[in-house]
Enzyme design. Structure first.
Site: not given
Ligand code: FMN
Length: 332
Positions: A19, A102, A204, A229
């Site tokens: 993230m 992304c 995920n 998150r």
């Molecule tokens: C603040 C933030 C930054 C993120 N940055 C990345 C990142 O650098 N690389 C990536 O593969 N996913 C990134 N994501 C996506 C997360 O890795 C994840 O796939 C997504 O939040 C869904 O999972 P969750 O519901 O558990 O949050 C980001 C998500 C958030 C909320």
């Protein structure tokens, strides 16, 4: 027992999701202490790395205590990705992860991140070239597809496996969905149920209770859960899921003292790592969750998120501890 290449990551591992501006060394350390089995850095631009951009290079910092750790890179140009594999290798991670998920416009418009979901042949050939270019296990993080009409994740995952990808993490949304709607784990389960798949398939998207993690394991049959998150400002989530798996009950939520202590350490480690200004600024997003559930907290939260000097933030922590020391936080 799941394995990423030769790395044993345990039974149904919990992975800290990459993230941006969140999964930095201080936060990864806190999550690791609370039971994360594998942690990933935020995504790092391959173009930034080969230009030696200071901001990208700093993101390569990893520490012994967080292993196994994956460094995630993104890009769409073969030469830059290969050169950045060499740069990444020099910092000694256990895993190299490629970001093919992304959804942000400035990344996608260059064909990187989820942009590559429009060109699966390129996605596969880039992965293959990277696998051949390093001895480290290469993993992929991606989404279900570009949009609802182009979901081919079962075939895509199989092709990535066939060119040597060692594990795949799939966010159960398409690029078109961004973060809207619910994550759909059924297509991830189809990837896992493909009898030709033998690498770990991690799910995920929206795992925010221990029950959901259990559903991902037992109903969808996946090999592990990647958590994003739900961990922000709440590194205890990993421990709570593990406790639930073991006992079927929820463990007591962290006390006020534990929360303040974690917030203090988080801020201090961030300042030590990236300096006062950035440390204060980038830790702010965690405070809402560290102190979630306390009534009439706005005044204290505002102090934490608007102060520019760490002294004022530490003082706000002290005040909160004094005022709410006996506050009983609710479990799920
Ligand atoms: C603040 C933030 C930054 C993120 N940055 C990345 C990142 O650098 N690389 C990536 O593969 N996913 C990134 N994501 C996506 C997360 O890795 C994840 O796939 C997504 O939040 C869904 O999972 P969750 O519901 O558990 O949050 C980001 C998500 C958030 C909320």
């Amino acid at each position: 027992m799941a394995k990423i290449g030769d790395i044993d990551v345990g039974d149904f591992p919990l992975l800290l999701a990459p993230m941006e501006d969140v999964s930095d060394p201080p936060f990864r350390a806190l999550c690791k202490e609370q039971g994360a089995d594998v942690v990933y850095t935020e995504f790092i631009s391959s173009e930034g790395l080969i230009r030696d951009a200071a901001k990208s290079v700093m993101k390569l910092d990893i520490y012994e205590k967080e292993r196994p750790v994956g460094i995630q890179i993104f890009g769409a140009i073969l030469e830059s990705m290969l050169r950045s594999v060499e740069i990444v290798e020099a910092s000694g991670p256990d895993i190299i992860d490629i970001n093919f998920g992304c959804p942000v416009k400035k990344v996608v418009s260059k064909g990187a991140g989820a942009g590559i979901l429009k060109d699966i042949d390129l996605m596969v050939s880039l992965t293959e070239a990277m696998v051949k270019h390093t001895k480290l296990p290469v993993t992929v993080k991606t989404r279900l597809g570009w949009d609802h009409d182009s979901i081919r994740i079962v075939e895509v995952a199989e092709r990535l496996q066939d060119v040597g990808c060692k594990a795949i993490s799939i966010h159960g949304r398409t690029r078109a969905q961004l973060y809207k709607g619910d994550a759909d784990w059924a297509p991830i389960s189809e990837v896992k149920n493909n009898s030709r798949m033998h690498i770990p398939v991690f799910g995920n998207g929206d795992v925010d209770t221990p029950e959901k993690a259990m559903e991902m394991r037992d109903k969808y049959g996946l090999d592990g859960a990647m958590i994003g998150r739900a961990s922000i400002g709440y590194p205890w989530f990993f421990k709570e899921v593990k406790h639930y798996f073991k006992t079927g009950t929820h463990c007591a939520p962290p006390t006020m003292t534990e929360r303040v202590e974690a917030a203090r350490r988080h801020l201090q480690m961030s300042i030590d790592w990236k300096g006062e200004k950035l440390g204060v600024f980038e830790t702010r997003r965690h405070y809402t969750n560290y102190f979630k559930g306390i009534p009439n907290f706005k005044e204290h939260r505002m102090k934490m998120v608007t102060s520019d000097d760490s002294g004022s933030v530490f003082a706000a922590f002290d005040e909160v501890l004094e005022k709410f020391e006996d506050f009983q936080f609710a479990a799920y």
